[in-house]
Structures are given as structure tokens and as C-alpha cells.
Design an enzyme around this catalytic site. Structure first.
Site, PDB file in Angstrom:
ATOM      1  N   TYR A 195      26.327  83.277  -6.415  1.00  0.00           N
ATOM      2  CA  TYR A 195      27.023  83.381  -5.139  1.00  0.00           C
ATOM      3  C   TYR A 195      26.267  82.684  -4.011  1.00  0.00           C
ATOM      4  O   TYR A 195      26.794  82.522  -2.906  1.00  0.00           O
ATOM      5  CB  TYR A 195      27.270  84.852  -4.779  1.00  0.00           C
ATOM      6  CG  TYR A 195      26.084  85.586  -4.199  1.00  0.00           C
ATOM      7  CD1 TYR A 195      26.066  85.949  -2.849  1.00  0.00           C
ATOM      8  CD2 TYR A 195      24.984  85.938  -4.967  1.00  0.00           C
ATOM      9  CE1 TYR A 195      24.984  86.627  -2.303  1.00  0.00           C
ATOM     10  CE2 TYR A 195      23.919  86.616  -4.442  1.00  0.00           C
ATOM     11  CZ  TYR A 195      23.914  86.959  -3.101  1.00  0.00           C
ATOM     12  OH  TYR A 195      22.837  87.622  -2.556  1.00  0.00           O
ATOM     13  N   ARG A 196      25.033  82.264  -4.262  1.00  0.00           N
ATOM     14  CA  ARG A 196      24.241  81.485  -3.316  1.00  0.00           C
ATOM     15  C   ARG A 196      23.306  80.608  -4.136  1.00  0.00           C
ATOM     16  O   ARG A 196      22.957  80.937  -5.261  1.00  0.00           O
ATOM     17  CB  ARG A 196      23.384  82.393  -2.409  1.00  0.00           C
ATOM     18  CG  ARG A 196      24.153  83.342  -1.565  1.00  0.00           C
ATOM     19  CD  ARG A 196      23.280  84.474  -1.033  1.00  0.00           C
ATOM     20  NE  ARG A 196      22.467  84.110   0.100  1.00  0.00           N
ATOM     21  CZ  ARG A 196      21.581  84.938   0.671  1.00  0.00           C
ATOM     22  NH1 ARG A 196      21.394  86.148   0.186  1.00  0.00           N
ATOM     23  NH2 ARG A 196      20.883  84.560   1.713  1.00  0.00           N
TER      24      ARG A 196
ATOM     25  N   TYR B 272      16.558  81.003  -1.172  1.00  0.00           N
ATOM     26  CA  TYR B 272      17.695  80.128  -1.434  1.00  0.00           C
ATOM     27  C   TYR B 272      17.580  78.783  -0.729  1.00  0.00           C
ATOM     28  O   TYR B 272      18.278  77.841  -1.093  1.00  0.00           O
ATOM     29  CB  TYR B 272      19.002  80.811  -1.017  1.00  0.00           C
ATOM     30  CG  TYR B 272      19.291  82.065  -1.792  1.00  0.00           C
ATOM     31  CD1 TYR B 272      19.710  82.006  -3.118  1.00  0.00           C
ATOM     32  CD2 TYR B 272      19.122  83.318  -1.218  1.00  0.00           C
ATOM     33  CE1 TYR B 272      19.967  83.164  -3.843  1.00  0.00           C
ATOM     34  CE2 TYR B 272      19.387  84.480  -1.932  1.00  0.00           C
ATOM     35  CZ  TYR B 272      19.801  84.391  -3.241  1.00  0.00           C
ATOM     36  OH  TYR B 272      20.056  85.537  -3.950  1.00  0.00           O
TER      37      TYR B 272
END
Length: 520
Positions: A476-477, A95
Site C-alpha cells: 500500500y506504500r 518508505y
């Protein structure tokens, strides 16, 4: 004033002011813990995103050893309006959110590297709690438990040995044990606020309290959540709950041969999760997520574009890999496991498809071995095989959330595959099952040394985000390059509230400007 040579100066800060700030940083942490020359900074800004690494170059790296030093650093940053990005033990390759940011007009930030704040402050073996600094790694925590013969298990992400429990939890990462929802297992924080003051959340604010790591809520508004995936403060201590080692443990693997089986798999496993028959995060790994752990892509396809279906099928048949590969485990007493094992095997039989294997069947065969270790908190770097799959050093994780229903997983898988294949990329994905939700984690692998591939990867990621948003899904990320686009998915009201909090807590906007799309 320091006579240091500077590789970069933060945008919006004069060279004279930055040199003055550097001199003050040196007085706080020592000259050896202030990095400014190009050779020492370069390892910090290497990215796997489809962007120029130079855009993420920082001006300095600071390595404090105490909360008090972090307080002083923040005060200096406020004085000179120097933006600062905290990082725990390095970068998150998937990420990219533990590295420095690249907010618009705020390049060349200063990075706080917490590698020297790596103390395990307390472990309570009876209650199963730990208090950690952000520089502690998962491997360090596991080694500590083993050295002191403490029968507690750590839930960790994959691959995790060099990652930080504090960093992963702050980004709301997940693991694979029954304690796999990491933020749910967090209790109590110490936070250096943007003005240099220290907040201890929940029971930590009570002088002499012994319940800081056991009661999450304290009195009044619950604040811990606003310091996750945000830039409202710098966490310097965190409490975690650890799992007591069970008397028995039974990992297992179910292999399904057809891509369309995903819907039936989800609907079979969901009741077992909700009833806590299977208490850990179940993983449904696609063939192209499974294969990189054991073989190179070139063994079956070395051409351009997405791997053809017939080559995938040949690989599956030759390597014994399912279209979908399900990993889960049972925990408890031998008697409990025996009862629950019958429930699981009966469910598979009733489904009429899927072949189930245990540790006795699989032995140390990969990737089962590393999955079995992961579900009890074992350390492994096996999943880094993903980065060898295509080569070229490019990777982005696209992680939309969906509900644990078979129809939804079929829809998401088809949608993602179509977009990825359109741009010439493979669908390398897995589903990680919570109680009622599923994290759909896809690794967009590309060749960063190839200009066209890199350009296509950026366009593909943007299309994935927008198309999934149009279908009611959001990640969500995400990595730093797409934080603004993802923040837009959650609507203008949330963005406005986030900005209001930022302006109230950090009016100079010095902490991680642009993190999660939040700036002043």
C-alpha cells in the site's frame, strides 16, 4: 537575474531559464529561503534505498511561509517547466516517499520544504478537531495540547516526533490508537492546484462555514482522496480529528513462543477487534522486529547472510522475547475496561497458549514501555533501533496488505522469509491489524556501504513485489525507487485513470512527476 552558483539544473530546463526561475523564487520567498549550493542540498537527498544518492539530488530547495507563496512558486514552475516535489518535515526513512522523486528523465527537481509553514491554526477541544499546516510535527502538536491543557490524544506513527501529521496522513500512514487509520480521521484540505488556484475541499468551499473540520463529504464528488499518495496538488492545510483522552487506559502484551502461533493469534484477536473490545490497531511484532529496539544483532550473530534459526532461538530465550509479541490496549471507564479485560483474558486462556502481561508486570521495561506510550500517542524514537540492527544505512519497507485471517498471515510470513533469506536478509516484520485488514510491514535492512549487499537488496525488493503480486498481494506504500513496479501491480486501467487525472489537472507535469507511478 541571479548570479547564484547552481549545483544542478533540472532535466529538460536550460540553465538560463532555471536562473530566471531562481530569481523569481527569491523574489517570492526571499533569497535565504532558496537553497542551491551543494552543501545545503546534500542532507535532503541522502536516501536509505539501494540506489545512488546522487540520482536523487535536487536543483534547489524552497522554503515558503504561506499558501500565497506556494501559489506563486507553482505559477513560476509552470512558466519555466520546472518540476517541484513538496515535502512536509523531511524524509520518511521507511518508505522514502516524502523526499524528492526520480521520475524517468526528470531528475534534479526543485523541492518545497514546508518547515516554515508550521502553524497550528485551530484546535477545538470540545469537538476534538485541529487545523494544521504541513510543517507542524507530531511533537509540536502534542506540546501544544499539553501547554494549553487540552485533553486530546494524537495518533502518531512510530517513530514520530519529527514527522508531520499532514505528511503521514497524505501517504495514508497508520498509528496505534483507536484513531490509528489516519486518513479516516482527516477532514478537509486546502490544496494549491497545479495552475496556482486554491481548492478547499468539502465544507471548506462554503464561505463562512464552521463545519470544515467536522463534515468530510460536502456536496458532489468526494475529492480529498485524490490528493493522497498522488501528485495532483500541494496540500497547505489539513483538518484532523483527535481522540478525547479516556478516563482509563490499559495497555497489555501477549508473548507467544512459536513462529507457527501467528495463525492462531490472528484468529483469536480478529473477533475482539471487530467487536471493538480492543479498539486500537493491534501489533504482532516478530522477534527480529522486537530485538533491534533493545540489542544489537552482533550480540547473537555477526556473520554474513540471514541470522540462523538456532541463533534466533538463543536470542529469544536469553532476552525473553517471543516469536510473536502482541501489543494492544483497552480504553474507556474503569468499569468498561474491567469487563473487556475479562473477555480478553478468557480468549487467551481458551487459546491455550500465550502469556499475558500488563503495565504493572512490565514497568518501564523495553520494548513494552515505548509500545505502551505509542498506543496513547506518546512520542518515541525507539524504533530507529532497526537501523542499528545490521548497520550500513540501508533500509526499505515492504508492506503488503492482507485480510485478517490466520491462514493468510502464515502464508505471507513464510513467503517473505523465504525470499529475504534467499538474498541474505533477515525477516524483520510485524503485522498491524485494522478492522478486517492487516498491514504486513517488513523492514529490508542491508548495508548500503557494501556494493554486493546493495545489489542484492534491490533484487530482493523486486522479487518480493513480483512474487507477492503473483499471489494476489500488493503493497500500500513504497519508496521512490519502486513506485512504477508497484503501480503496475494495480493494473493498466488504474494507471490510465491516474494519468488522465494528471493530464487534466497538471498538463505541464510540474508537481512531483513520477510520484506513485503517475506522470503525464
Amino acid at each position: 537575474m541571479t548570479t547564484r552558483e547552481l549545483a544542478h539544473v533540472p532535466d529538460g530546463v536550460s540553465k538560463e531559464d532555471f536562473l530566471a526561475a531562481i530569481a523569481k523564487f527569491e523574489a517570492v520567498v526571499g533569497a535565504d529561503n532558496v537553497l542551491t549550493d551543494e552543501d545545503r542540498l546534500t542532507p535532503y537527498f541522502k536516501t536509505m534505498m539501494p540506489v545512488a544518492d546522487e540520482e536523487y539530488a535536487m536543483s534547489a530547495v524552497l522554503q515558503p511561509t504561506s499558501t500565497e507563496q506556494v501559489q506563486d512558486i507553482v505559477r513560476i514552475c509552470n512558466e519555466f517547466r520546472v518540476p517541484v516535489w513538496p515535502t512536509s518535515t523531511g524524509r520518511n526513512f521507511g518508505y522514502g516517499t516524502y523526499a524528492q522523486g526520480n521520475a524517468k528523465g526528470r531528475r534534479h527537481q526543485v523541492v518545497i520544504d514546508f518547515r516554515h509553514m508550521n502553524r497550528i491554526l485551530e484546535v477545538d477541544a470540545e469537538l476534538g478537531t485541529a487545523l494544521l499546516e504541513p510543517g507542524v510535527t507530531y511533537q509540536q502538536l502534542v506540546d501544544y495540547l499539553e501547554e494549553h491543557n487540552i485533553p486530546l490524544w494524537v495518533s502518531c506513527p512510530a517513530p514520530s516526533a519529527i514527522a508531520s501529521p499532514v505528511g503521514n496522513t497524505l501517504d495514508r500512514g497508520v498509528g496505534y490508537t483507536p484513531y490509528g487509520e489516519h486518513f479516516m480521521m482527516q477532514c478537509g484540505m486546502e490544496v494549491v492546484l497545479p495552475d496556482g488556484e486554491v481548492l478547499r475541499t468539502a465544507m471548506g468551499g462554503v464561505e463562512g462555514s464552521n463545519s470544515w473540520q467536522v463534515f468530510k463529504w460536502g456536496f458532489g464528488p468526494y475529492l480529498d482522496g485524490i490528493f493522497t499518495q498522488s501528485n495532483y496538488g500541494i496540500v497547505t492545510k489539513m483538518g484532523l480529528w483527535l481522540m478525547h483522552k479516556p478516563p482509563a487506559y490499559k495497555p497489555f502484551y501477549i508473548r507467544f513462543n512459536d513462529d507457527d502461533d501467528i495463525a492462531a493469534i490472528v484468529d483469536m484477536m480478529r473477533p475482539l477487534r471487530l467487536a471493538q473490545i480492543i479498539p486500537n490497531a493491534v501489533v504482532f511484532a516478530h522477534a527480529l522486529w522486537e530485538a533491534p529496539a533493545i540489542i544489537p544483532r552482533s550480540k547473537y550473530y555477526d556473520g554474513k547472510g540471514a541470522m540462523p534459526v538456532e541463533r534466533i532461538e538463543a536470542m529469544k530465550a536469553a532476552e525473553g522475547i517471543g516469536a510473536w509479541n502482541v501489543y494492544a490496549a483497552l480504553y474507556g471507564t474503569p468499569e468498561q475496561i474491567e469487563v473487556n479485560w475479562k473477555i480478553v483474558t478468557d480468549a487467551v486462556k481458551a487459546l491455550g497458549k500465550g502469556e499475558i502481561f500488563t503495565a504493572e508486570d512490565m514497568g518501564d521495561k523495553e520494548p513494552f514501555a515505548y509500545r505502551a506510550a505509542l498506543m496513547r500517542g506518546g512520542m518515541s524514537l525507539q524504533e530507529f533501533g532497526l537501523y542499528r540492527w545490521r548497520g550500513g544505512g540501508g533500509s526499505m519497507w515492504f508492506a503488503p496488505v492482507t485480510v485478517a485471517k490466520g491462514s493468510e498471515t502464515r502464508k505471507q510470513t513464510a513467503l517473505a522469509t523465504r525470499i529475504l533469506n534467499k538474498w541474505g536478509f533477515d525477516y524483520c516484520g510485524e503485522y498491524i491489524v485494522g478492522m478486517r485488514d492487516m498491514h504486513h510491514v517488513i523492514d529490508l535492512l542491508f548495508d548500503k556501504t557494501d556494493e554486493e549487499d546493495t545489489k542484492n537488496a534491490h533484487a530482493c525488493m523486486s522479487e518480493l513485489i513480483e512474487t507477492f503480486r503473483s499471489e494476489g498481494y500488493a503493497v500500500y506504500r513504497t519508496n521512490n525507487a519502486f513506485m512504477d513496479q508497484v503501480a503496475d501491480c494495480y493494473g493498466p486501467v488504474q494507471r490510465r485513470i491516474n494519468q488522465t487525472l494528471k493530464r487534466a489537472l497538471d498538463p505541464n507535469g510540474i508537481i512531483a512527476p513520477g510520484k506513485s507511478g503517475i506522470d503525464i
